[in-house]
Design a protein around this motif. Structure first.
Motif, PDB file in Angstrom:
ATOM      1  N   GLN A 250       0.831  -1.209   0.000  1.00 28.28           N
ATOM      2  CA  GLN A 250       0.000   0.000   0.000  1.00 28.28           C
ATOM      3  C   GLN A 250       0.866   1.260   0.000  1.00 28.28           C
ATOM      4  O   GLN A 250       0.566   2.240  -0.685  1.00 28.28           O
ATOM      5  CB  GLN A 250      -0.918   0.000   1.223  1.00 28.28           C
ATOM      6  CG  GLN A 250      -1.936  -1.118   1.236  1.00 28.28           C
ATOM      7  CD  GLN A 250      -2.592  -1.285   2.596  1.00 28.28           C
ATOM      8  OE1 GLN A 250      -2.179  -0.676   3.590  1.00 28.28           O
ATOM      9  NE2 GLN A 250      -3.620  -2.128   2.661  1.00 28.28           N
ATOM     10  N   CYS A 251       1.956   1.229   0.754  1.00 29.57           N
ATOM     11  CA  CYS A 251       2.837   2.403   0.851  1.00 29.57           C
ATOM     12  C   CYS A 251       3.574   2.655  -0.456  1.00 29.57           C
ATOM     13  O   CYS A 251       3.871   3.802  -0.793  1.00 29.57           O
ATOM     14  CB  CYS A 251       3.838   2.218   1.983  1.00 29.57           C
ATOM     15  SG  CYS A 251       3.105   2.359   3.622  1.00 29.57           S
TER      16      CYS A 251
ATOM     17  N   LEU B 208       1.810   4.960  -2.544  1.00 32.91           N
ATOM     18  CA  LEU B 208       1.803   6.328  -2.028  1.00 32.91           C
ATOM     19  C   LEU B 208       3.115   7.052  -2.314  1.00 32.91           C
ATOM     20  O   LEU B 208       3.251   8.231  -2.036  1.00 32.91           O
ATOM     21  CB  LEU B 208       1.561   6.328  -0.519  1.00 32.91           C
ATOM     22  CG  LEU B 208       0.156   5.996  -0.017  1.00 32.91           C
ATOM     23  CD1 LEU B 208       0.150   6.002   1.508  1.00 32.91           C
ATOM     24  CD2 LEU B 208      -0.876   6.970  -0.550  1.00 32.91           C
TER      25      LEU B 208
ATOM     26  N   SER C  99      -5.731   1.076   6.036  1.00 34.53           N
ATOM     27  CA  SER C  99      -4.828   1.061   4.889  1.00 34.53           C
ATOM     28  C   SER C  99      -3.889   2.259   4.986  1.00 34.53           C
ATOM     29  O   SER C  99      -4.113   3.183   5.777  1.00 34.53           O
ATOM     30  CB  SER C  99      -5.609   1.133   3.579  1.00 34.53           C
ATOM     31  OG  SER C  99      -6.222   2.414   3.438  1.00 34.53           O
TER      32      SER C  99
ATOM     33  N   SER D 162      -3.553   4.610   2.847  1.00 32.32           N
ATOM     34  CA  SER D 162      -4.323   5.801   2.445  1.00 32.32           C
ATOM     35  C   SER D 162      -5.203   6.288   3.590  1.00 32.32           C
ATOM     36  O   SER D 162      -5.343   7.497   3.808  1.00 32.32           O
ATOM     37  CB  SER D 162      -5.178   5.492   1.219  1.00 32.32           C
ATOM     38  OG  SER D 162      -4.377   5.243   0.088  1.00 32.32           O
ATOM     39  N   ASP D 163      -5.804   5.339   4.323  1.00 28.71           N
ATOM     40  CA  ASP D 163      -6.625   5.717   5.479  1.00 28.71           C
ATOM     41  C   ASP D 163      -5.785   6.441   6.529  1.00 28.71           C
ATOM     42  O   ASP D 163      -6.240   7.410   7.152  1.00 28.71           O
ATOM     43  CB  ASP D 163      -7.269   4.480   6.112  1.00 28.71           C
ATOM     44  CG  ASP D 163      -8.357   3.871   5.247  1.00 28.71           C
ATOM     45  OD1 ASP D 163      -8.924   4.609   4.423  1.00 28.71           O
ATOM     46  OD2 ASP D 163      -8.624   2.669   5.394  1.00 28.71           O
TER      47      ASP D 163
ATOM     48  N   LYS E  28      -5.249   9.954   5.653  1.00 28.56           N
ATOM     49  CA  LYS E  28      -6.457  10.734   5.948  1.00 28.56           C
ATOM     50  C   LYS E  28      -6.540  11.040   7.448  1.00 28.56           C
ATOM     51  O   LYS E  28      -6.956  12.127   7.847  1.00 28.56           O
ATOM     52  CB  LYS E  28      -7.701   9.965   5.499  1.00 28.56           C
ATOM     53  CG  LYS E  28      -7.820   9.772   3.993  1.00 28.56           C
ATOM     54  CD  LYS E  28      -9.030   8.907   3.652  1.00 28.56           C
ATOM     55  CE  LYS E  28      -9.089   8.579   2.177  1.00 28.56           C
ATOM     56  NZ  LYS E  28     -10.217   7.680   1.853  1.00 28.56           N
TER      57      LYS E  28
ATOM     58  N   ARG F 271       1.071  13.506  -2.003  1.00 29.55           N
ATOM     59  CA  ARG F 271       0.379  12.583  -1.114  1.00 29.55           C
ATOM     60  C   ARG F 271      -0.757  13.276  -0.396  1.00 29.55           C
ATOM     61  O   ARG F 271      -0.741  14.489  -0.212  1.00 29.55           O
ATOM     62  CB  ARG F 271       1.355  12.012  -0.095  1.00 29.55           C
ATOM     63  CG  ARG F 271       2.450  11.200  -0.756  1.00 29.55           C
ATOM     64  CD  ARG F 271       3.429  10.744   0.280  1.00 29.55           C
ATOM     65  NE  ARG F 271       4.552  10.059  -0.366  1.00 29.55           N
ATOM     66  CZ  ARG F 271       5.763  10.058   0.123  1.00 29.55           C
ATOM     67  NH1 ARG F 271       6.025  10.686   1.237  1.00 29.55           N
ATOM     68  NH2 ARG F 271       6.734   9.417  -0.493  1.00 29.55           N
TER      69      ARG F 271
ATOM     70  N   PHE G 177      -5.137  12.286   0.266  1.00 33.02           N
ATOM     71  CA  PHE G 177      -6.219  11.301   0.178  1.00 33.02           C
ATOM     72  C   PHE G 177      -5.931  10.405  -1.016  1.00 33.02           C
ATOM     73  O   PHE G 177      -6.581  10.464  -2.053  1.00 33.02           O
ATOM     74  CB  PHE G 177      -7.569  11.992   0.006  1.00 33.02           C
ATOM     75  CG  PHE G 177      -7.992  12.779   1.205  1.00 33.02           C
ATOM     76  CD1 PHE G 177      -8.467  12.140   2.333  1.00 33.02           C
ATOM     77  CD2 PHE G 177      -7.889  14.155   1.222  1.00 33.02           C
ATOM     78  CE1 PHE G 177      -8.849  12.853   3.448  1.00 33.02           C
ATOM     79  CE2 PHE G 177      -8.260  14.874   2.331  1.00 33.02           C
ATOM     80  CZ  PHE G 177      -8.742  14.226   3.449  1.00 33.02           C
ATOM     81  N   GLY G 178      -4.907   9.564  -0.894  1.00 35.00           N
ATOM     82  CA  GLY G 178      -4.431   8.821  -2.051  1.00 35.00           C
ATOM     83  C   GLY G 178      -3.515   9.743  -2.840  1.00 35.00           C
ATOM     84  O   GLY G 178      -3.774  10.926  -2.989  1.00 35.00           O
ATOM     85  N   THR G 179      -2.418   9.206  -3.339  1.00 34.51           N
ATOM     86  CA  THR G 179      -1.455  10.043  -4.046  1.00 34.51           C
ATOM     87  C   THR G 179      -2.057  10.596  -5.329  1.00 34.51           C
ATOM     88  O   THR G 179      -2.704   9.885  -6.085  1.00 34.51           O
ATOM     89  CB  THR G 179      -0.194   9.224  -4.369  1.00 34.51           C
ATOM     90  OG1 THR G 179       0.351   8.737  -3.147  1.00 34.51           O
ATOM     91  CG2 THR G 179       0.851  10.078  -5.068  1.00 34.51           C
TER      92      THR G 179
END
Length: 559
Positions: A43-44, A47, A256, A258-259, A262, A463, A465-467
């Protein structure tokens, strides 16, 4: 400014075979889930986080996690920073050698950083044996570095380092200078000094209020990391104040990557630190009537102090003022990259594959004769002979993570630096890039850069809310004229110009896209022959491609 994680730092366990006087880590049998960590890695990567490190506790006491996650990180194209270790965790030399060989075979090629100072009790000869074994296993004289706590008991620390150097047949150099190291005939150990923050047990060792205020750096040092603890919780920094729940921004078992980004926006304290800085928090608290016992030069101590000593109601009032939304003025006209009506597959043929030395390959540039290859984090720019693939010369870059370089005119170039969030105009003098001008694209990170004779184009990752991905169209003074939003290409990376159209690589999809810059339309694409495709350039006839760990490929492009 703003929270921009550059590294994932895994603390897989709090277990340790030492009991150091300054250490407040609470011991537990909990070990971070390897599966959760590997999922978080993937996940990273999307990003834009490119670096991984390990700490503890003692990370070598959780070997399955260490080796499993290191292997996954290497496969996904991450670079490695360092493993923090006490270097005396091993019961015998057979166990030591087996553990280090296992780690090496995962593809780990970062530093192994031993904690050595007056507070870490150990035998210098045993630590020297650890260093000798690591150097032998990796066949690198600089694979081991040393981190020592500074600001208390420094003379004892110096004597311990001298004893280690003596055991290695080497010598300690420049302990009181800015670049301490241990040097031997086939050994080079860099020494990092980490200022002791008088938090917890260490408060009895050093006076916190030392008469001078810290220099504002928006927590650039310990901050801008995903610091993952054994229970899966994630902190926004790895400093001495991380015991505070206020610095928790998520948990990889439920959130996640992305979470978690946020969550940062919803965390008033973390947002204020990375956007406003601790200095503005301090002055605002003083305006609200808070009186501090003195001045401290320690960021971590001050952060811990305001989290534990300042009344929550006053702190929240301070933060509410500082986190008011800041509207960033931009004269750049926004536009979106779209697909053309006849968008489709472009025929190509691999003309040849050219073997080149392994590195962390990023952008390419053809200078009319040779190919320049940028080597990402910690690497130099290579000038490569197209006929043989050999490196004919090397150029020292501006900073620590050079993404790309492009030629503007005779002796003048543009280059992008990922961690600095800047585009530079440079000239080359004595094998080194010398900065003439710089332009920040913060909070974005710049990747590919290309001058087409009229305009400068830069691939930018932002980067949040999602890249978010953009191509920045700039003039020769590096002023943004237009921002083109990219929504249909994942992880756009590097650029080439064939005299008429722009070509853009995608690390994620392994595709190369042809773009009409007059209308900002994607005309077509082809599948790259190299995995983890990064750099691309045009030699006047054909395209050249490379990948993170790949060779060079010459590509003939059809209509």
């Amino acid at each position: 400014m703003g929270f921009k994680p550059r590294e994932i730092l895994f603390s897989s366990t709090t277990a340790c075979n030492l009991a150091c006087a300054h250490c407040d880590i609470k011991r537990s049998r909990t070990v971070l889930s390897k599966n959760s960590a590997q999922k978080f890695l993937a996940q990273c990567r999307s990003l834009g986080v490119k670096r991984v490190g390990f700490t503890g506790g003692e990370p070598f006491l959780a070997p399955d996690f260490l080796c499993g996650v290191a292997s996954s990180a290497a496969e996904k194209g991450f670079t490695f920073n360092r493993i923090m270790t006490n270097a005396v965790w091993w019961p015998d030399e057979a166990r030591l050698n087996k553990s280090l060989v296992r780690l090496r075979d995962t593809g780990y090629d970062g530093d192994i950083c031993a904690s050595v100072d007056a507070f870490h009790l150990r035998h210098p000869k045993k630590l020297a044996r650890f260093i000798e074994t690591a150097v032998s296993v990796w066949r690198r004289p600089d694979v081991v570095s040393i981190a020592c706590v500074a600001g208390a008991e420094d003379k004892k620390t110096e004597n311990i380092l001298k004893a280690i150097a003596d055991s290695l047949g080497a010598r300690l150099v420049g302990f009181n200078s800015g670049h301490p190291r241990i040097k031997g005939e086939s050994l080079f150990i860099k020494i990092l000094k980490i200022e002791l923050a008088p938090v917890g047990k260490a408060s009895a060792i050093k006076n916190a209020w030392d008469g001078k205020w810290f220099k504002e750096d928006y927590c650039k040092g310990p901050g801008n990391v995903f610091f993952v603890l054994p229970d899966g919780s994630v902190k926004s920094c790895c400093g001495y104040a991380t015991d505070s729940k206020t610095l928790t921004i998520g948990n990889i078992k439920r959130d996640s990557a992305s979470d978690i980004m946020k969550n940062v926006l919803g965390n008033k304290f973390v947002s204020a630190i990375f956007n406003s800085g601790l200095t503005r928090i301090r002055t605002r608290l003083q305006h609200l009537g808070v009186k501090f016992p003195g001045k401290t030069s320690s960021h971590c101590y001050f952060c811990n102090y305001i989290l534990t000593k300042v009344p929550r109601k006053i702190l929240n009032k301070c933060l509410s003022v500082l986190i008011l939304a800041v509207l960033i003025a931009s004269a750049a006209m926004a536009q979106e990259l779209k697909a053309a009506r006849d968008y489709g597959l472009i025929p190509t043929r691999v003309v040849r594959e050219l073997a080149v030395p392994q590195g962390y390959h990023e952008g390419l540039m053809h200078d009319g004769k040779d190919i320049w290859l940028c080597n990402g984090e910690g690497g130099k720019v290579w000038v490569i002979d197209k006929a043989s693939g050999s490196v004919t010369s090397m150029i020292e870059p501006v900073a620590s993570f050079t993404e790309a370089v492009t030629r503007h005119s005779e002796g003048v170039y543009y280059t992008t630096e990922w961690y600095e969030n800047k585009v530079y105009r440079v000239r080359i003098e004595g094998g080194r890039m010398v900065v003439e001008a710089a332009s920040s694209v913060s909070p974005a990170h710049p990747a590919g850069v290309l001058w087409n004779g009229e305009k400068l184009f830069v691939v930018a990752w932002t980067r949040g809310f999602g890249t978010k991905f953009h191509i920045l169209e700039m003039d020769d003074k590096m002023k943004v004229l237009k921002k083109i939003r990219i929504t249909n290409i994942q992880e756009p990376d590097h650029l080439a110009w064939d005299g008429r159209n722009l070509w853009l690589t995608s690390w994620y999809t392994r595709r190369v896209y042809k773009i009409d810059v007059a209308n900002w339309e994607v005309l077509g694409y082809f599948r790259s022959p190299v995995s983890k495709t990064t750099g691309i350039t045009w030699d006047g006839k054909n395209l050249w491609l490379t990948g993170t760990y790949g060779d060079l490929y010459e590509i003939e492009v059809g209509n």
